[in-house]
Write an enzyme that holds these catalytic residues in place. Sequence first.
Site, mmCIF file in Angstrom:
data_model
loop_
_atom_site.group_PDB
_atom_site.id
_atom_site.type_symbol
_atom_site.label_atom_id
_atom_site.label_comp_id
_atom_site.label_asym_id
_atom_site.label_seq_id
_atom_site.Cartn_x
_atom_site.Cartn_y
_atom_site.Cartn_z
ATOM 1 N N LYS A 260 0.845 -1.205 0.000
ATOM 2 C CA LYS A 260 0.000 0.000 0.000
ATOM 3 C C LYS A 260 0.875 1.247 0.000
ATOM 4 O O LYS A 260 1.706 1.427 0.890
ATOM 5 C CB LYS A 260 -0.916 -0.003 1.226
ATOM 6 C CG LYS A 260 -1.691 1.309 1.445
ATOM 7 C CD LYS A 260 -2.614 1.239 2.666
ATOM 8 C CE LYS A 260 -3.245 2.598 2.977
ATOM 9 N NZ LYS A 260 -4.115 2.573 4.167
ATOM 10 N N ASP A 265 -2.434 10.143 3.877
ATOM 11 C CA ASP A 265 -3.839 9.763 4.039
ATOM 12 C C ASP A 265 -4.552 10.760 4.935
ATOM 13 O O ASP A 265 -4.511 10.649 6.161
ATOM 14 C CB ASP A 265 -3.933 8.345 4.623
ATOM 15 C CG ASP A 265 -5.379 7.882 4.776
ATOM 16 O OD1 ASP A 265 -6.279 8.541 4.209
ATOM 17 O OD2 ASP A 265 -5.601 6.845 5.446
ATOM 18 N N LYS A 272 -9.996 12.757 8.403
ATOM 19 C CA LYS A 272 -9.538 12.312 9.714
ATOM 20 C C LYS A 272 -9.486 13.485 10.686
ATOM 21 O O LYS A 272 -9.348 14.633 10.256
ATOM 22 C CB LYS A 272 -8.107 11.736 9.590
ATOM 23 C CG LYS A 272 -8.018 10.388 8.916
ATOM 24 C CD LYS A 272 -6.567 9.902 8.891
ATOM 25 C CE LYS A 272 -6.437 8.558 8.214
ATOM 26 N NZ LYS A 272 -7.147 7.469 8.897
ATOM 27 N N ASP A 283 1.633 6.245 5.584
ATOM 28 C CA ASP A 283 0.651 5.312 5.029
ATOM 29 C C ASP A 283 1.142 4.641 3.736
ATOM 30 O O ASP A 283 0.395 3.905 3.092
ATOM 31 C CB ASP A 283 -0.680 6.045 4.794
ATOM 32 C CG ASP A 283 -1.894 5.145 4.950
ATOM 33 O OD1 ASP A 283 -1.767 4.075 5.587
ATOM 34 O OD2 ASP A 283 -2.960 5.497 4.429
ATOM 35 N N ASP A 342 -12.089 7.156 3.770
ATOM 36 C CA ASP A 342 -10.891 6.885 4.566
ATOM 37 C C ASP A 342 -10.518 5.398 4.542
ATOM 38 O O ASP A 342 -9.455 5.014 5.017
ATOM 39 C CB ASP A 342 -11.109 7.364 6.007
ATOM 40 C CG ASP A 342 -9.806 7.511 6.776
ATOM 41 O OD1 ASP A 342 -8.737 7.455 6.141
ATOM 42 O OD2 ASP A 342 -9.867 7.672 8.010
ATOM 43 N N GLU A 344 -9.393 3.766 2.130
ATOM 44 C CA GLU A 344 -8.860 3.872 0.769
ATOM 45 C C GLU A 344 -7.825 2.795 0.445
ATOM 46 O O GLU A 344 -7.627 2.449 -0.716
ATOM 47 C CB GLU A 344 -8.240 5.259 0.568
ATOM 48 C CG GLU A 344 -6.791 5.452 1.078
ATOM 49 C CD GLU A 344 -6.628 5.251 2.583
ATOM 50 O OE1 GLU A 344 -7.623 5.413 3.305
ATOM 51 O OE2 GLU A 344 -5.512 4.930 3.025
ATOM 52 N N ARG A 346 -7.706 -0.461 0.951
ATOM 53 C CA ARG A 346 -8.229 -1.676 0.318
ATOM 54 C C ARG A 346 -8.609 -1.416 -1.127
ATOM 55 O O ARG A 346 -8.598 -2.323 -1.956
ATOM 56 C CB ARG A 346 -9.398 -2.228 1.143
ATOM 57 C CG ARG A 346 -10.571 -1.303 1.245
ATOM 58 C CD ARG A 346 -11.446 -1.614 2.455
ATOM 59 N NE ARG A 346 -10.870 -1.086 3.692
ATOM 60 C CZ ARG A 346 -11.400 -1.255 4.903
ATOM 61 N NH1 ARG A 346 -12.533 -1.932 5.037
ATOM 62 N NH2 ARG A 346 -10.819 -0.747 5.961
HETATM 63 N N1 BES Z 1 -4.221 4.379 6.961
HETATM 64 C C1 BES Z 1 -5.375 4.121 7.751
HETATM 65 C C2 BES Z 1 -5.140 3.072 8.833
HETATM 66 C C3 BES Z 1 -4.175 3.408 9.934
HETATM 67 C C4 BES Z 1 -4.646 3.842 11.158
HETATM 68 C C5 BES Z 1 -2.823 3.221 9.784
HETATM 69 C C6 BES Z 1 -3.750 4.101 12.189
HETATM 70 C C7 BES Z 1 -1.935 3.498 10.814
HETATM 71 C C8 BES Z 1 -2.394 3.934 12.021
HETATM 72 C C9 BES Z 1 -6.500 3.608 6.865
HETATM 73 O O1 BES Z 1 -6.527 4.117 5.575
HETATM 74 C C10 BES Z 1 -7.776 4.005 7.500
HETATM 75 O O2 BES Z 1 -8.041 5.172 7.573
HETATM 76 N N2 BES Z 1 -8.563 3.023 7.939
HETATM 77 C C11 BES Z 1 -9.800 3.268 8.560
HETATM 78 C C12 BES Z 1 -10.813 2.308 7.976
HETATM 79 C C13 BES Z 1 -12.224 2.597 8.378
HETATM 80 C C14 BES Z 1 -12.668 3.903 7.800
HETATM 81 C C15 BES Z 1 -13.110 1.469 7.909
HETATM 82 C C16 BES Z 1 -9.631 3.036 10.054
HETATM 83 O O3 BES Z 1 -8.933 2.111 10.449
HETATM 84 O O4 BES Z 1 -10.211 3.810 10.825
HETATM 85 ZN ZN ZN Z 2 -4.753 4.702 4.823
HETATM 86 MN MN MN Z 3 -7.554 5.927 5.419
#
Ligand code: BES
Ligand code: ZN
Ligand code: MN
Length: 490
Positions: A260, A265, A272, A283, A342, A344, A346
């Site tokens: 990824k 992000d 966020k 990210d 967010d 993104e 996947r």
């Molecule tokens: N890049 C983030 C995940 C992340 C969170 C990485 C904390 C490192 C530390 C990812 O893109 C994300 O935002 N995931 C969301 C998914 C949700 C919206 C289903 C998450 O984990 O909140």
């Molecule tokens: Zn992310």
């Molecule tokens: Mn994200």
Amino acid sequence: MRISVSDLPVTQLEAEALIMVLSKDAGVPGLWQPLDDTEAGMISETLTSSAFSGKAGQTLTLPLRDAGPARYLVLAGLGKAEEVDVESWRRAVGSGFTAARSRGAKSVAVPVPESSDIAASEIAAASAEAALLASYRFQEYKEVPDDQVDVVALVIGSGDPAAGEAVSQATTVAEATCWARDLINRPGNAKRPAALAEEIEKMAAEHGLRCEVLGAERCAELGMNALISVGQGSSVPPQLVLLEHGMEEADEPPVVLVGKGITFDSGGISIKPSLNMGEMKSDMSGAAAVVATMRALADLDVRRPVVGVTPLAENMPSSSASRPGDVVRAFGKKSIEIVNTDAEGRLVLADALAYALERYEPACMVDLATLTGACVVALGSAAAGLMGTDDELCEQLRAAGETSGDRVWRLPLWGAYDELIDSDVADMKNSGGRYAGAITAAKLLQRFVGDTPWAHLDIAGTAFTKKASAYQPKGGTGFGVRLLTRWLLT
Ligand code: BES
Ligand code: ZN
Ligand code: MN
């Protein structure tokens, strides 16, 4: 840092500081006896006093008077003898190295015992790796302090004939890991997709990897609309970078590694919170791990075909950004409802996995991604989440994790989780809500890998750290490089 292996006795090793690694409540190990003799029993006296017990993480620096080249002896604790493993060595050497450096030592030696439960060459390799990883600093944007001392030479003391080769291999892997850390620590404005792609191309040219960059137009033509949708809010378009190693002479299908590569992000329209948002420059740690692993494989001349695939995009909110509720068709035509912009990672991985599957018909695929906060909640920073369809592949990765220091722990992908990502309007939705968040993210990926053995590593909790530890300074860790190289080399 110059790294060499020497079979000289400890009293003759050419270094300003000697690191003496020893387990809890142990006496002076045999190989250190000559030094204790020249120092009139100073070491054994210290060990019988309460100044140093040898518990894990403990260090004590002692001045040396008559020991030849060395000015300091740094004692570094391994913890209880019956619990000592290679990772205890890495941590002890990392702490000892940092202690020696803080005393101003420009050269450091780590003598390794002949006989223990662990092969001497393995301890030698782990020691070199730990010292290199502990010596890492990210200083691209900060003036170097006048009084900063860098260790320029590291000597691993070992008479094991296998030590030289093992140390050289560990050095290559540790240097690749440090390069991954550089990419992760670099700010988002310095590694937007086009810039990062260029950086990877440059590495490929220097290390002899075949590199192909698919620009956004080509990606759109191919039908990678999930990747395009993630990048469309940014003024810099997404890219897909492909690195190939050992493909010309290959008589077997390749291993495909996918990482990824969200260069920043923000969350997009599902933005966020601002607190700690800056950490989302990390990210792209999955991509960093993949490209750095490819670099190490090229340097080590590994004789098997491996392909690295990194979808790069910047997830930003703007009037051109994708909206919650949008539906996109990924590569291979499956439709995805974007309920949360967010989620993104996947999306970009779905296109990358599906494209790699069709193009390379791989033996197996492994993806690495800072994918979910849910995985951080589940496992913290001690292990990455491992999910996959193939038990043998998962077991190989678990085992490589135990020995390499990049630990992983498996989570299930039972069918019961599938319905959580069913959508009313599309083949699937990109978020299954709060419950089992790490698993539902992997469930979406699973729909793009066909029957090919596949494993997914959620490195959200292990890729970046706010707290320094034994051989890991604050910031990007380079998690995955040691794991993948170990796995591919065994
Ligand atoms: N890049 C983030 C995940 C992340 C969170 C990485 C904390 C490192 C530390 C990812 O893109 C994300 O935002 N995931 C969301 C998914 C949700 C919206 C289903 C998450 O984990 O909140
Ligand atoms: Zn992310
Ligand atoms: Mn994200």
